[in-house]
Design a protein around this motif. Structure first.
Motif, PDB file in Angstrom:
ATOM      1  N   MET A  27     -19.791  33.299  -1.170  1.00  0.00           N
ATOM      2  CA  MET A  27     -18.449  32.777  -1.451  1.00  0.00           C
ATOM      3  C   MET A  27     -18.500  31.794  -2.628  1.00  0.00           C
ATOM      4  SD  MET A  27     -15.976  31.899   1.688  1.00  0.00           S
ATOM      5  CE  MET A  27     -17.133  31.783   3.035  1.00  0.00           C
ATOM      6  N   SER A  28     -17.581  31.922  -3.535  1.00  0.00           N
ATOM      7  CA  SER A  28     -17.562  30.970  -4.645  1.00  0.00           C
ATOM      8  C   SER A  28     -16.962  29.654  -4.159  1.00  0.00           C
ATOM      9  CB  SER A  28     -16.711  31.524  -5.780  1.00  0.00           C
ATOM     10  OG  SER A  28     -15.349  31.396  -5.447  1.00  0.00           O
ATOM     11  N   SER A  29     -17.277  28.573  -4.896  1.00  0.00           N
ATOM     12  CA  SER A  29     -16.768  27.275  -4.454  1.00  0.00           C
ATOM     13  C   SER A  29     -15.232  27.284  -4.484  1.00  0.00           C
ATOM     14  CB  SER A  29     -17.312  26.160  -5.338  1.00  0.00           C
ATOM     15  OG  SER A  29     -16.916  26.392  -6.671  1.00  0.00           O
ATOM     16  N   GLU A  30     -14.690  28.109  -5.392  1.00  0.00           N
ATOM     17  CA  GLU A  30     -13.218  28.128  -5.486  1.00  0.00           C
ATOM     18  C   GLU A  30     -12.591  28.646  -4.204  1.00  0.00           C
ATOM     19  OE1 GLU A  30     -11.409  30.031  -8.851  1.00  0.00           O
ATOM     20  OE2 GLU A  30     -12.463  28.645 -10.174  1.00  0.00           O
ATOM     21  N   SER A  31     -13.243  29.681  -3.610  1.00  0.00           N
ATOM     22  CA  SER A  31     -12.631  30.274  -2.431  1.00  0.00           C
ATOM     23  C   SER A  31     -12.716  29.349  -1.220  1.00  0.00           C
ATOM     24  CB  SER A  31     -13.248  31.636  -2.109  1.00  0.00           C
ATOM     25  OG  SER A  31     -14.597  31.438  -1.784  1.00  0.00           O
ATOM     26  N   THR A  32     -13.634  28.339  -1.260  1.00  0.00           N
ATOM     27  CA  THR A  32     -13.715  27.414  -0.120  1.00  0.00           C
ATOM     28  C   THR A  32     -12.797  26.203  -0.322  1.00  0.00           C
ATOM     29  OG1 THR A  32     -15.571  26.314  -1.127  1.00  0.00           O
ATOM     30  CG2 THR A  32     -16.073  28.016   0.504  1.00  0.00           C
ATOM     31  N   SER A  33     -12.220  26.071  -1.516  1.00  0.00           N
ATOM     32  CA  SER A  33     -11.427  24.864  -1.760  1.00  0.00           C
ATOM     33  C   SER A  33      -9.958  25.042  -1.359  1.00  0.00           C
ATOM     34  CB  SER A  33     -11.528  24.455  -3.227  1.00  0.00           C
ATOM     35  OG  SER A  33     -10.976  25.481  -4.015  1.00  0.00           O
ATOM     36  N   GLY A  34      -9.680  26.163  -0.709  1.00  0.00           N
ATOM     37  CA  GLY A  34      -8.318  26.347  -0.194  1.00  0.00           C
ATOM     38  C   GLY A  34      -7.406  27.020  -1.198  1.00  0.00           C
ATOM     39  N   PRO A  35      -6.187  27.258  -0.789  1.00  0.00           N
ATOM     40  CA  PRO A  35      -5.256  27.977  -1.659  1.00  0.00           C
ATOM     41  C   PRO A  35      -4.944  27.187  -2.933  1.00  0.00           C
ATOM     42  CG  PRO A  35      -4.130  27.130   0.284  1.00  0.00           C
ATOM     43  CD  PRO A  35      -5.569  26.850   0.472  1.00  0.00           C
ATOM     44  N   ARG A  36      -4.660  27.911  -3.962  1.00  0.00           N
ATOM     45  CA  ARG A  36      -4.358  27.262  -5.242  1.00  0.00           C
ATOM     46  C   ARG A  36      -2.904  26.781  -5.220  1.00  0.00           C
ATOM     47  NH1 ARG A  36      -6.357  28.779 -10.901  1.00  0.00           N
ATOM     48  NH2 ARG A  36      -7.799  30.090  -9.740  1.00  0.00           N
ATOM     49  N   LEU A  37      -2.717  25.493  -5.364  1.00  0.00           N
ATOM     50  CA  LEU A  37      -1.360  24.931  -5.334  1.00  0.00           C
ATOM     51  C   LEU A  37      -0.903  24.642  -6.760  1.00  0.00           C
ATOM     52  CD1 LEU A  37      -1.923  22.560  -2.290  1.00  0.00           C
ATOM     53  CD2 LEU A  37      -0.883  24.824  -2.292  1.00  0.00           C
ATOM     54  N   ARG A  38       0.386  24.597  -6.962  1.00  0.00           N
ATOM     55  CA  ARG A  38       0.914  24.426  -8.320  1.00  0.00           C
ATOM     56  C   ARG A  38       0.517  23.070  -8.905  1.00  0.00           C
ATOM     57  NH1 ARG A  38       6.519  24.287  -7.511  1.00  0.00           N
ATOM     58  NH2 ARG A  38       6.718  23.918  -9.724  1.00  0.00           N
ATOM     59  N   GLU A  39       0.115  23.108 -10.178  1.00  0.00           N
ATOM     60  CA  GLU A  39      -0.256  21.891 -10.896  1.00  0.00           C
ATOM     61  C   GLU A  39       0.878  20.867 -10.856  1.00  0.00           C
ATOM     62  OE1 GLU A  39      -3.081  20.842 -12.626  1.00  0.00           O
ATOM     63  OE2 GLU A  39      -3.955  22.481 -11.454  1.00  0.00           O
ATOM     64  N   ALA A  40       2.114  21.385 -10.874  1.00  0.00           N
ATOM     65  CA  ALA A  40       3.289  20.498 -10.941  1.00  0.00           C
ATOM     66  C   ALA A  40       3.359  19.535  -9.761  1.00  0.00           C
ATOM     67  CB  ALA A  40       4.567  21.330 -10.995  1.00  0.00           C
ATOM     68  N   LEU A  41       2.670  19.881  -8.661  1.00  0.00           N
ATOM     69  CA  LEU A  41       2.762  19.023  -7.474  1.00  0.00           C
ATOM     70  C   LEU A  41       1.841  17.803  -7.558  1.00  0.00           C
ATOM     71  CD1 LEU A  41       2.941  21.668  -4.594  1.00  0.00           C
ATOM     72  CD2 LEU A  41       4.758  20.761  -6.026  1.00  0.00           C
ATOM     73  N   LYS A  42       0.911  17.838  -8.523  1.00  0.00           N
ATOM     74  CA  LYS A  42      -0.044  16.722  -8.627  1.00  0.00           C
ATOM     75  C   LYS A  42       0.682  15.433  -8.995  1.00  0.00           C
ATOM     76  CE  LYS A  42      -4.370  18.956  -9.151  1.00  0.00           C
ATOM     77  NZ  LYS A  42      -4.949  19.926 -10.070  1.00  0.00           N
ATOM     78  N   GLY A  43       0.379  14.382  -8.250  1.00  0.00           N
ATOM     79  CA  GLY A  43       0.936  13.059  -8.576  1.00  0.00           C
ATOM     80  C   GLY A  43       2.404  12.928  -8.259  1.00  0.00           C
ATOM     81  N   ILE A  44       2.909  13.820  -7.453  1.00  0.00           N
ATOM     82  CA  ILE A  44       4.325  13.745  -7.113  1.00  0.00           C
ATOM     83  C   ILE A  44       4.557  12.465  -6.300  1.00  0.00           C
ATOM     84  CG2 ILE A  44       4.774  14.781  -4.818  1.00  0.00           C
ATOM     85  CD1 ILE A  44       6.307  16.947  -6.382  1.00  0.00           C
ATOM     86  N   PRO A  45       5.563  11.673  -6.652  1.00  0.00           N
ATOM     87  CA  PRO A  45       5.765  10.446  -5.872  1.00  0.00           C
ATOM     88  C   PRO A  45       6.224  10.792  -4.461  1.00  0.00           C
ATOM     89  CG  PRO A  45       7.462  10.697  -7.584  1.00  0.00           C
ATOM     90  CD  PRO A  45       6.537  11.868  -7.719  1.00  0.00           C
ATOM     91  N   ALA A  46       5.746  10.053  -3.478  1.00  0.00           N
ATOM     92  CA  ALA A  46       6.161  10.325  -2.097  1.00  0.00           C
ATOM     93  C   ALA A  46       7.580   9.805  -1.902  1.00  0.00           C
ATOM     94  CB  ALA A  46       5.215   9.631  -1.138  1.00  0.00           C
ATOM     95  N   TYR A  47       8.372  10.548  -1.155  1.00  0.00           N
ATOM     96  CA  TYR A  47       9.702  10.044  -0.780  1.00  0.00           C
ATOM     97  C   TYR A  47       9.457   9.041   0.336  1.00  0.00           C
ATOM     98  CZ  TYR A  47      14.700  10.037   0.302  1.00  0.00           C
ATOM     99  OH  TYR A  47      16.015   9.668   0.471  1.00  0.00           O
ATOM    100  N   LYS A  48       9.867   7.798   0.105  1.00  0.00           N
ATOM    101  CA  LYS A  48       9.632   6.776   1.141  1.00  0.00           C
ATOM    102  C   LYS A  48      10.912   6.596   1.948  1.00  0.00           C
ATOM    103  CE  LYS A  48       6.342   3.924  -1.393  1.00  0.00           C
ATOM    104  NZ  LYS A  48       6.776   3.445  -2.695  1.00  0.00           N
TER     105      LYS A  48
END
Ligand code: PMP
Length: 363
Positions: free
Chosen positions: A1-22
């Protein structure tokens, strides 16, 4: 298995650093003691009996899907606002409708303009859409800087939020200013007049978006049952827009996103509007009382037309929120900027005012 396949599903880059709704903190003061929750701009009044009855009868059909078209609610809203039913679209809270508006207009490479600080969901839902937030600082008097917002428009601008009254400052945009602004916005840019707090407005120069949108195909109005109508927990909001935009909202809405319970309770609320607007009037009277008392204590309070007040406390914001919490009132701090305090029941407002008076002396 490649390391990529163990790191879980690929999520959209756009979600990185999204501010949390408080979300506003729950009603719990220091050491878990019960407290008043003045942190989410909710309505302190419980549902009216007629609304509860409608909700209870809806429960008998919980095994069925709701009416996906929200036809009865939309017909009621169309009549209430004097617009065609084809101009009304509902959604899972007005924040759900706002998210659909973004999905309908904006994606990677596009820009979305809004004042800042304003409703904290704007940058979050913009980032989720893949578009870029363009935040235009409020003026010193806490109002939208409409000239700067116009100057921020580029060929990539797809949507502009105008939050009127603005959350969290309570400041408003006046009719003439808004009309001048809308005249200058290119016709292919959608302007969303977010009027979540419209029913609390008493300043006659604040426009009703439902009047403003009529001759302007690129303008729509967002409203909610969460504030004046007291149904925050049921998640139902709506948009009044010209047909192409309303149709796009129907296309992008989450299927069955408004429960039958929410639809029926919203209809019952519209039918009990008189009683609900009396409650709004009582909250407005409380707002005026709270503002006057704060001014008498020596605070500078921005003019507010919503069901909350804003205190610009800068570095003392977190201390202030902690003092309120210790006294049994939960407010909404925006660290380093200020605190927003919802107008609640008289007892809660009194407790807040007592705390504010003591804190004022430490400034
Ligand atoms: N717009 C503004 C300006 C708000 O403050 C809020 C709620 N805090 C909303 C929209 C969303 O309200 P809801 O999703 O409950 O309709």
């Amino acid at each position: 298995m490649s390391s990529e396949s163990t790191s879980g599903p690929r999520l959209r880059e756009a979600l990185k650093g999204i501010p949390a709704y408080k979300p506003g903190k729950p009603a719990q003061g220091a050491d878990g003691a019960p407290a008043f929750k003045l942190s989410s701009n909710e309505n302190p009044y419980p549902p009216l009996p007629g609304v509860l009855e409608a909700a209870t009868s809806a429960a008998a059909s919980f095994n069925r899907y709701p009416d996906m078209a929200c036809a009865a609610l939309i017909a009621e809203l169309a009549q209430r606002f004097g617009v065609p039913a084809s101009h009304v679209a509902t959604g899972t809270g007005s924040v759900g409708v706002a998210q659909s508006l973004l999905q309908a207009t904006s994606g990677p490479g596009d820009e979305v303009i809004f004042a800042w600080r304003s409703f904290e969901a704007y940058p979050i839902i913009t980032q989720i859409s893949g578009a870029t937030s363009v935040r235009v600082p409020l003026k010193a008097d806490e109002t939208h800087d409409l000239d700067a917002m116009l100057a921020a428009i580029t060929p990539r601008t797809r949507l502009i939020f105008v939050c009127n009254p603005n959350n969290p400052t309570g400041a408003v945009v006046h009719r003439e200013q808004l009309e001048r602004f809308l005249d200058a916005v290119p016709s292919d840019v959608l302007v969303v007049l977010d009027e979540a707090y419209n029913e609390f407005v008493r300043d006659a120069d604040v426009p009703n978006g439902v009047e403003v949108y009529r001759d302007r195909p690129n303008v729509c109005v967002l409203r909610t049952f969460s504030k004046a109508y007291g149904l925050a927990g049921l998640r139902v909001g709506f948009c009044i827009a010209h047909e192409p935009v309303a149709e796009a909202l129907r296309q992008t809405a989450v299927p069955f996103g408004v429960s039958q319970l929410a639809q029926d309770a919203a209809i019952a609320s519209l039918r009990s509007e008189e009683a609900l607007l009396e409650r709004v009037a009582a909250l407005v009277a409380e707002r005026e009382r709270v503002v006057s008392a704060l001014v008498a204590q020596g605070w500078t309070v921005a003019t507010t037309q919503a069901n909350f007040v804003w205190l610009r406390l800068g570095e003392r914001t977190t201390d202030f929120a902690a003092a309120c919490e210790a006294a049994g009132v939960v407010v909404r701090p925006f660290a380093g900027e200020g605190a927003r305090i919802t107008i609640g029941e008289t007892e809660a407002n009194d407790l807040f005012l007592q705390t504010a008076e003591v804190f004022r002396k430490t400034l």
